[in-house]
Design a protein around this motif. Structure first.
Motif, short mmCIF file in Angstrom:
data_model
loop_
_atom_site.label_atom_id
_atom_site.label_comp_id
_atom_site.label_asym_id
_atom_site.label_seq_id
_atom_site.Cartn_x
_atom_site.Cartn_y
_atom_site.Cartn_z
N PHE A 351 2.87 -0.35 -1.69
CA PHE A 351 2.71 0.38 -0.70
C PHE A 351 3.56 1.38 -0.38
O PHE A 351 4.68 1.27 -0.86
N ALA A 361 -0.31 -0.12 5.93
CA ALA A 361 -0.24 -0.46 4.39
C ALA A 361 -0.99 0.49 3.83
O ALA A 361 -2.44 0.56 3.74
N GLU A 362 -0.45 1.55 3.32
CA GLU A 362 -1.04 2.57 2.26
C GLU A 362 -0.99 2.15 0.65
O GLU A 362 0.25 2.53 0.28
N PRO A 363 -1.82 1.80 0.08
CA PRO A 363 -1.73 1.50 -1.22
C PRO A 363 -1.38 2.65 -1.98
O PRO A 363 -1.67 3.90 -1.83
N ASP A 398 -7.97 -4.72 9.03
CA ASP A 398 -7.10 -4.91 7.84
C ASP A 398 -6.42 -3.53 7.47
O ASP A 398 -6.93 -2.31 7.56
N GLY A 399 -5.24 -3.69 6.88
CA GLY A 399 -4.20 -2.53 6.36
C GLY A 399 -3.34 -1.90 7.69
O GLY A 399 -2.57 -1.15 7.41
N ARG A 451 -2.83 -7.93 6.41
CA ARG A 451 -4.01 -8.10 5.63
C ARG A 451 -4.53 -7.07 4.81
O ARG A 451 -5.25 -6.23 5.28
N HIS A 452 -4.58 -7.33 3.38
CA HIS A 452 -5.17 -6.43 2.59
C HIS A 452 -5.66 -7.10 1.30
O HIS A 452 -5.13 -7.95 1.10
#
Length: 586
Positions: A351, A361-363, A398-399, A451-452
């Protein structure tokens, strides 16, 4: 409302009676004693004998006190400890799993917990009795009505079991004290039974065949549930060793596991790093870890370097990468909350660090600038686990990073003697549209997560966040940077905390010195400058103060985690063991 799977809340002590009747001669537990022989001496107890001993202990307890009173276990980690704990369950008293007073480094915690629980009875062994008497003779220590010496209990004493309700209190699990003074978590018989089954379903073991091998302290939540509770779910054998025996020679743990065909075990991050560093090639040649189904890692956070290092060190011994199960839990949920599957490797995800710090949460690619890799703690079984805005109580998508909330039959009944803290922690209510989830009561864990991809990633603790100039920083990230900034810093033995410096908060970094660097050659100013430079470059943070201290000086919890609140207090009180470098001769 989303229904949870039905779990058996039957008290585990009733299962003991059933196993004793149905297969009395089967092995229940084995204790490996390394005190008299460095190679270990095995002592077995069958289900029938364990049940007889537990009933005799129950009879002795009830001659001294009544149901609902507290009974403290001040004993070493062996079969007598298991017998005493189960005897307390039979007697319908409230167990307080502690340790022998001669265990070094835990004196203050023992005194605080003992005074809080106010036990009527103490269970110990003849070997620990002198240390127990010395402890009880201390200033302000409440004298119990009775001291029961477990290895001297009259075996002729018999106990006719009384009905135990799942909502009856089974024991008080005192927290490790990472962010506050230890508090007694009220664990009911139903909590104990359901959490053991949840963990069992996650592991997917084989009834009466899979073996548990554990050295974790049984006075700690993870140690108690994995060591005592799991074998009682389906009558599986368990192998116990003393934590000191593991520390003195860590390969012993792996030697015991090598003798099992289908085994489960677990430990914190440091245990796997310790094995990786200490076990020799000659010792590895004698190991066979192909039968180990689960090496559970319950650290926060779980590091990629730990998983990779352990696998590379022991893959030639039969270790499978998917056996490294990553888990998350806490005493307030009995212990287990979520875990990865033993049938596939734990999920890794990269991330963007800056976005994660801001709460999203940025992949990104693992090699992207500013990328940070996190390890997933899988999914939950038999309980709801969600991410919530801690300020509004609204569930987050989520995220998005937020507080981890838990709902399920394993969530404890509250804190012993702390009604206000119990209400705040155990009676949280969801706001807004809750969908098919229950609105209350939820457990607020105090942990941050996201949660991802359907899995839980733990990112840190709310109370440990370092907030400088309005920006959030995860202390474990700073500590990782500090650990690698200079060879004079002892790896994994650092603490990053924030302190009040007037109009704002300042970052204080405390680090233990590396023993492998001769103190006469240690340049503290050089170490400090390297740390300040690394933290500035990696986190855009100025270090307000850097303190280098002697090895072993950073306060740690009973489970080995950095006790950041205690470290902050010791820094402010100036009680840390500062490094003193001898003057050099010209």
């Amino acid at each position: 409302m989303t229904d949870l799977p039905a779990l058996d809340r039957t008290p585990l002590i009733e299962r003991l009676a059933r196993f004793a009747k149905d297969f009395p001669d089967d092995r229940a537990y084995t204790f490996m004693d390394y005190m008299t022989d460095p190679d270990g001496v095995a002592t077995d107890v069958t289900w029938g004998e364990l049940d007889r001993r537990a009933r005799a202990t129950a009879a002795a307890i009830r001659r001294a006190t009544s149901p609902g009173r507290r009974v403290a276990l001040l004993a070493p980690q062996d079969l007598h400890y298991v017998t005493g704990f189960l005897g307390a369950m039979y007697a319908r008293v409230i167990g307080v799993p502690l340790f022998s007073p001669d265990l070094p480094g835990h004196g203050d915690r023992l005194l605080a917990v003992y005074q809080d629980a106010e036990p009527d009875v103490v269970i110990t062994t003849s070997a620990s009795l002198p240390a127990v008497r010395t402890f009880l003779a201390g200033d302000g220590v409440r004298e119990p009505a009775e001291i029961i010496v477990a290895d001297e209990v009259d075996g002729a004493l018999d106990w006719i079991p009384e009905p135990v309700d799942p909502d009856d209190v089974a024991y008080l699990q005192y927290t490790s004290g990472s962010t506050r003074t230890p508090a007694g978590v009220i664990i009911t018989h139903g909590n104990f039974a359901t959490n053991a089954e949840q963990l069992w379903r996650t592991f997917e073991g084989i009834p009466r065949e899979s073996s548990g091998v554990n050295w974790l302290p049984v006075f700690h939540d993870m140690g108690l549930v994995t060591t005592v509770a799991l074998p009682l779910v389906y009558g599986n054998p368990g192998v116990i060793m003393d934590p000191v025996a593991f520390v003195m020679r860590p390969v012993r743990w792996l030697e015991l596991l090598s003798k099992q065909k289908h085994a489960f075990t677990g430990g914190p991050n440091f245990a796997y790093e310790y094995l990786t560093a200490q076990v020799t090639e000659e010792e590895k040649a004698k190991l066979d870890l192909s039968g180990v189904q689960v090496f559970m890692n319950g650290a926060e956070p779980i590091r990629e370097s730990t998983l990779t290092g352990f696998y590379e060190a022991f893959k030639d011994c039969g270790l499978r990468p998917e056996a490294q199960v990553c888990a998350y839990g806490l005493a307030e949920a009995t212990v287990y909350v979520s875990a990865s599957s033993r049938f596939r490797e734990p999920t890794r995800a990269a991330f963007d660090h800056e976005a994660l710090r801001r709460g999203t949460a940025e992949p990104c690619a693992a090699d992207a600038p500013g990328a940070i890799q996190l390890i997933a703690c899988g999914t939950s079984f038999g309980q709801h686990t969600i991410i919530v805005d801690p300020d509004t109580g609204v569930r987050k998508a989520d995220g998005s990073v937020g507080e981890i909330w838990v709902y399920g039959p394993n969530v404890a009944a509250g804190y012993w003697g702390r009604p206000e803290a119990s209400k705040e922690t155990f009676e949280a209510e969801l706001a807004g549209n809750v969908g098919d989830l229950p609105r209350r009561p939820w457990l607020r864990t105090g942990d941050l997560g996201v949660r991802h991809g359907g899995e839980l990633f733990v990112t840190g603790r709310i109370k440990d966040l370092v907030i400088v100039d309005g920006r959030n920083h995860y202390p474990q990230d700073i500590e990782f940077t500090v650990s690698n900034a200079h060879k004079g810093v002892r790896r994994e033995y650092t603490a990053a905390v924030s302190v009040d410096v007037g109009d704002t908060e300042g970052l204080v970094v405390v680090a233990e010195r590396n023993r492998r660097v001769p103190i006469a050659l240690l340049d503290v100013d050089e170490v400090a400058q390297a740390v300040r430079t690394a933290v500035k470059q990696q986190h855009d943070l100025r270090v307000h103060d850097f303190v280098l201290i002697e090895p072993g000086g950073i306060p740690r919890t009973s489970s080995g985690k950095i006790a950041r609140s205690a470290c902050r207090k010791a820094y402010l009180d100036r009680t840390l063991p500062y490094v003193t470098v001898p003057a050099r001769e010209d």
